[in-house]
Design a protein around this motif. Structure first.
Motif, mmCIF file in Angstrom:
data_model
loop_
_atom_site.group_PDB
_atom_site.id
_atom_site.type_symbol
_atom_site.label_atom_id
_atom_site.label_comp_id
_atom_site.label_asym_id
_atom_site.label_seq_id
_atom_site.Cartn_x
_atom_site.Cartn_y
_atom_site.Cartn_z
ATOM 1 N N LEU A 24 0.801 -1.180 0.053
ATOM 2 C CA LEU A 24 0.016 0.100 0.108
ATOM 3 C C LEU A 24 0.739 1.276 -0.056
ATOM 4 N N TYR A 60 -3.018 8.757 1.921
ATOM 5 C CA TYR A 60 -3.282 7.878 0.824
ATOM 6 C C TYR A 60 -4.423 7.201 1.088
ATOM 7 N N THR A 62 -7.008 3.886 -0.101
ATOM 8 C CA THR A 62 -6.928 2.618 -0.574
ATOM 9 C C THR A 62 -8.369 2.057 -0.737
#
Length: 72
Positions: A24, A60, A62
């Protein structure tokens, strides 16, 4: 078209008979920022969630499964 400073990165899943492993985040991807916090959230359908903009660090997002409509 994405706003300036926003990058879309396709993740690469690695599959074998045990399951799937996906990175990730990797420092060599060059965000230039130290990771400060990782979060996970699961939402039911038709839920609106907000994300704060952080000018001092990289965020981030995801999507593990399902779909999302993301407005930047």
């Amino acid at each position: 078209m994405l706003p300036d400073g926003v990058e879309l990165r396709e993740l690469t899943p690695h599959r074998d008979d045990r399951g799937v492993f996906t990175e990730l985040h990797r420092a060599s991807w060059g965000s230039g920022h130290e990771l400060a916090q990782w979060n996970a959230v699961r939402s039911e359908g038709n839920v609106l969630r907000g994300m704060h903009v952080h000018l001092g660090h990289t965020d981030y997002l995801t999507l593990v499964s399902g779909r999302a409509v993301i407005g930047l």
